[in-house]
Each structure stands twice: as structure tokens, then as C-alpha cells.
Motif scaffolding. Sequence first.
Motif, PDB file in Angstrom:
ATOM      1  N   PRO A  78       2.727  -1.407 -14.681  1.00 45.80           N
ATOM      2  CA  PRO A  78       3.513  -0.044 -15.185  1.00 45.80           C
ATOM      3  C   PRO A  78       4.919   0.201 -14.482  1.00 45.80           C
ATOM      4  CG  PRO A  78       1.460   0.083 -14.137  1.00 45.80           C
ATOM      5  CD  PRO A  78       1.595  -1.378 -13.970  1.00 45.80           C
ATOM      6  N   ALA A  91       5.108  -0.564 -10.239  1.00 43.62           N
ATOM      7  CA  ALA A  91       3.775  -0.544  -9.771  1.00 43.62           C
ATOM      8  C   ALA A  91       2.986  -1.833 -10.068  1.00 43.62           C
ATOM      9  CB  ALA A  91       2.918   0.739 -10.127  1.00 43.62           C
ATOM     10  N   SER A  92       1.816  -1.843  -9.405  1.00 43.57           N
ATOM     11  CA  SER A  92       0.994  -3.184  -9.702  1.00 43.57           C
ATOM     12  C   SER A  92       0.054  -2.741 -10.924  1.00 43.57           C
ATOM     13  CB  SER A  92      -0.068  -3.261  -8.394  1.00 43.57           C
ATOM     14  OG  SER A  92       0.742  -3.938  -7.425  1.00 43.57           O
ATOM     15  N   GLY A  93      -0.450  -3.398 -11.781  1.00 43.37           N
ATOM     16  CA  GLY A  93      -0.955  -3.412 -12.888  1.00 43.37           C
ATOM     17  C   GLY A  93      -2.548  -3.522 -12.660  1.00 43.37           C
ATOM     18  N   ALA A  94      -3.327  -2.920 -13.694  1.00 46.99           N
ATOM     19  CA  ALA A  94      -4.540  -2.961 -13.447  1.00 46.99           C
ATOM     20  C   ALA A  94      -5.179  -4.353 -13.389  1.00 46.99           C
ATOM     21  CB  ALA A  94      -5.502  -2.158 -14.712  1.00 46.99           C
ATOM     22  N   ARG A  97      -4.803  -5.609  -9.997  1.00 48.46           N
ATOM     23  CA  ARG A  97      -5.671  -5.110  -9.006  1.00 48.46           C
ATOM     24  C   ARG A  97      -7.125  -5.507  -9.184  1.00 48.46           C
ATOM     25  NH1 ARG A  97      -2.131  -0.181  -7.687  1.00 48.46           N
ATOM     26  NH2 ARG A  97      -0.877  -1.189  -6.085  1.00 48.46           N
ATOM     27  N   LEU A 101      -9.755  -7.462  -6.643  1.00 46.18           N
ATOM     28  CA  LEU A 101     -10.897  -7.241  -6.141  1.00 46.18           C
ATOM     29  C   LEU A 101     -12.069  -8.007  -6.444  1.00 46.18           C
ATOM     30  CD1 LEU A 101     -10.494  -3.344  -7.082  1.00 46.18           C
ATOM     31  CD2 LEU A 101     -10.749  -4.327  -4.599  1.00 46.18           C
ATOM     32  N   PRO A 107      -8.078  -6.570  -0.140  1.00 43.86           N
ATOM     33  CA  PRO A 107      -6.708  -6.358  -0.109  1.00 43.86           C
ATOM     34  C   PRO A 107      -6.067  -5.709   1.066  1.00 43.86           C
ATOM     35  CG  PRO A 107      -7.772  -5.264  -2.098  1.00 43.86           C
ATOM     36  CD  PRO A 107      -9.036  -5.700  -1.033  1.00 43.86           C
ATOM     37  N   PHE A 109      -3.188  -4.136   3.590  1.00 51.55           N
ATOM     38  CA  PHE A 109      -2.056  -3.180   3.357  1.00 51.55           C
ATOM     39  C   PHE A 109      -1.485  -2.869   4.730  1.00 51.55           C
ATOM     40  CE2 PHE A 109      -6.429  -1.264   4.008  1.00 51.55           C
ATOM     41  CZ  PHE A 109      -6.291  -0.763   5.112  1.00 51.55           C
ATOM     42  N   LEU A 111       0.053   0.671   7.158  1.00 51.68           N
ATOM     43  CA  LEU A 111       0.323   1.960   6.865  1.00 51.68           C
ATOM     44  C   LEU A 111       0.667   2.464   8.251  1.00 51.68           C
ATOM     45  CD1 LEU A 111      -2.700   3.216   4.884  1.00 51.68           C
ATOM     46  CD2 LEU A 111      -0.353   3.360   4.086  1.00 51.68           C
TER      47      LEU A 111
ATOM     48  N   HIS B  47      -2.152   4.769  -1.291  1.00 52.56           N
ATOM     49  CA  HIS B  47      -1.928   3.396  -1.448  1.00 52.56           C
ATOM     50  C   HIS B  47      -3.547   2.475  -1.458  1.00 52.56           C
ATOM     51  CE1 HIS B  47       0.022  -0.599  -2.163  1.00 52.56           C
ATOM     52  NE2 HIS B  47      -0.465  -0.748  -0.797  1.00 52.56           N
ATOM     53  N   VAL B  48      -4.155   3.088  -0.626  1.00 54.87           N
ATOM     54  CA  VAL B  48      -5.442   2.201  -0.205  1.00 54.87           C
ATOM     55  C   VAL B  48      -6.582   2.565  -1.448  1.00 54.87           C
ATOM     56  CG1 VAL B  48      -7.565   2.211   1.134  1.00 54.87           C
ATOM     57  CG2 VAL B  48      -5.286   1.973   2.086  1.00 54.87           C
ATOM     58  N   ALA B  50      -5.422   3.024  -4.498  1.00 56.43           N
ATOM     59  CA  ALA B  50      -4.793   2.495  -5.627  1.00 56.43           C
ATOM     60  C   ALA B  50      -5.506   0.922  -5.571  1.00 56.43           C
ATOM     61  CB  ALA B  50      -3.370   2.432  -5.596  1.00 56.43           C
ATOM     62  N   LEU B  51      -5.328   0.422  -4.112  1.00 56.82           N
ATOM     63  CA  LEU B  51      -5.646  -1.032  -3.976  1.00 56.82           C
ATOM     64  C   LEU B  51      -7.044  -1.118  -4.194  1.00 56.82           C
ATOM     65  CD1 LEU B  51      -3.882  -2.227  -0.635  1.00 56.82           C
ATOM     66  CD2 LEU B  51      -3.635  -2.910  -2.911  1.00 56.82           C
ATOM     67  N   TYR B  52      -8.026  -0.366  -3.703  1.00 60.99           N
ATOM     68  CA  TYR B  52      -9.535  -0.595  -3.623  1.00 60.99           C
ATOM     69  C   TYR B  52     -10.147   0.335  -4.865  1.00 60.99           C
ATOM     70  CZ  TYR B  52      -9.189  -2.948   0.755  1.00 60.99           C
ATOM     71  OH  TYR B  52      -8.935  -3.871   1.663  1.00 60.99           O
ATOM     72  N   MET B  54     -10.390   3.649  -5.304  1.00 61.43           N
ATOM     73  CA  MET B  54     -11.219   4.736  -4.767  1.00 61.43           C
ATOM     74  C   MET B  54     -10.944   6.099  -5.762  1.00 61.43           C
ATOM     75  SD  MET B  54     -10.720   4.038  -0.901  1.00 61.43           S
ATOM     76  CE  MET B  54     -11.729   2.714   0.132  1.00 61.43           C
ATOM     77  N   ALA B 142      -4.115   2.682 -13.370  1.00 65.60           N
ATOM     78  CA  ALA B 142      -2.877   1.952 -12.576  1.00 65.60           C
ATOM     79  C   ALA B 142      -1.625   2.897 -12.723  1.00 65.60           C
ATOM     80  CB  ALA B 142      -2.894   0.526 -13.023  1.00 65.60           C
TER      81      ALA B 142
END
Lengths: 137, 220
Positions: A78, A91-94, A97, A101, A107, A109, A111, B47-48, B50-52, B54, B142
Motif C-alpha cells: 500500500p 507501507a508493508s502489504g498484507a 505481513r 506471521l 516480527p 520492532f 520502539l 506499529h506492533v 500492524a505487525l502482529y 492485533m 494493511a
Amino acid sequence: MITILTDQQPLHVTPAGPTDTGLWLTRDDVTRATGFELKPEGLCKGDICVPLPRHGTPLVDGSGAVDVAAFWRHMGQPVVHDEARTTWVLASGARERAAALETFEAPDFRLPDLDGRMHGLSEQRGKKVLLATWASW
Amino acid sequence: MWQKVYEDFKDRGFTIVSVAMDTPEAARRFIEAAQPGYLTLIDRDHHVSALYNMLNVPEAVWIDETGRIVRPPENAGWFDGFRKRNRTTGEMPEVEAQLMATAKTVYMDAVRDWAANGAASRHVLDAAAMSRQLRKPDDDIALAHAHFRLGGHLLRSGKDAAARPHFEEARRLHPQSWNIWRQTHSRNEMGFASGPEFWARVDALGERRYYEKVNIEGMP
């Protein structure tokens, strides 16, 4: 000057062309923004090369500038931007992602804590980690 | 809420990474009041989430010593009792309060069992169970996170009006996400996104749960 938001820190760049038709960046800025490098075989990152489409509107011009928005969508990921077209999200796509998983590899990260110090999940490797979310709202 | 289990097992190869789906400004007073010994991180862009993939808070993921997920994101032991609270007096029916307490205890006991026994814990899921329980994101989800990210950046740049349509689009694309809905919705004076619109949305769930049922034996 425009702002590009990816999974990394925001990047401020001067686009290599008008932004009304796409997001044209110089060869170097493409790499800074996305990590992909323009090579004869396509746009490459590490071992992965994405061949450029042979038909339709070209993604690369004679100077090596790339329409990163079109490239991103070409990969099925996207792209969104504000109305002024000065802030863009790559962004990362579905698919990416979901595939991440499905490996069951957590994943990673990075922060900040309250003091702005950055911490990566992978720094906890070697321990059992309960990754738990909350919010004030 | 995690302090006790952290203290009990931190010297036995167990830790907690707490992530606030929130702004640092809003999260600060809670973290400073709790002073947890474990890592508390701020994820203003979700961000988390989106990654996981949730949807709500609190959710938790169990990750083993090698970085492998052994329980995918799930409700961390909360129960829908709040929906039966008297909305004028705030009174909670005793039976609901009991169920909420049970849900928390069952979840916490499972965490403690894993913290103590690791891979031998009966709550560690095998690959087949993991696959069944794993929620995978679709294209709309996404895209919703991309709009949420853009809206957040615009908001922090003082462009509230420019941010709004992207938050609306994020909510539209990912209606299941309470994280996106509540983060982008107006708050009351207490800082809670729990006005009439929130309650209307909760009521519209009908028989569906706000805090999804956790797949652990004994969980209400």
C-alpha cells in the motif's frame, strides 16, 4: 521537500519530479527511502531483485529516477499520501505481513521508552518474552 | 497488572515487554504510577498492532527463548463484564465481577505455568494449533494501518484537518480494530474514548465479544 514514512524513521527528501503523477525519487533517494537499489536486473534489496514491468508506464526514467509509489504498488504494497501530496506512506502489504506471521518467527520492532531510548524486541532473545499491549484510552 | 508475575519469574529466564498503543503524553502518568521493572515501550503509530495484526488491548503474544511465537496474539485475560455494568450508577453485577476475576486468574495462571515450564507448558501451542489461532491481515487491514500511520504523522505536524480523513478511512477499512477506533476517537475528560458512540458500537456487537474468548481451559 516531502516526507516519506516507512517502517523506519521518517525521511525528508526533495522529489526528482512533480508529485501529481507519482513519487519520483533520485536513484540515491530510492535507496535511502526503501533500501532498494537500481540494478540492471531490476530493483534489488539484499538477494531479492524485483524485475521492472516491461509494459505500461515506465517506473524508471533516463536519469535513473524511480517512481517509488508505482514501484511499491507493483510489489502489491500500500501507498497512501495526504491531499497536499507532501507526506507519503510506503507501507508493508498484507501478503508480506501474513507470510511473516506464518513462519511463527516473532516480527522484530524497535520502539522508544518514555525517555526516548530505543529498544528492540530481539534484544530479549534468550528469554521467554510476554509481549503485552495496553492503552490509556 | 504484570508486576507480580514479572517479579516471580524474572530470574528464571522470563521477561515482559509492555507496549502502549498510545501517545507518550497519555501513557506517561500510568507508567510513572506503576513503575514497572520491565520494559515499557510507546507505540504511537500502532506499529506492533500492524505487525502482529492485533485488534484490541490488552493482547499478548508468547515468544520463546529463540524468538519463536508459541501463542499468537490473543486477549490477555479480560472479560466483557463491563458491558453489564449499570451505565448510570457504574454498579457491576456480582456474577460479572466474578467472571472477570476468573478470566484474569485463568490467564495469569497460564502465563505463570509457561514462565515456569517453558516449552513443557501445556499452554504452549503446536504448529497446527498456532495456525488455527493466528489471525492473518488482509489488504484492507494493511491499507488501514497505512492510513492510520499517515493520519498520526499529520496530527503530530499540527495538520488536524488533513489527518481526519485518513483516520476515518482507517476505521472504515478495519472496522474490527478497536485500537484504531479508540485511538482516533474523541476522549472524555478522563481520557477515555467511551462516550455514547463507543457504547453504541459495543452494543452493536450483540452476542459477539468485545474481548474475544481466550482458548484456555476454564476461561469464561
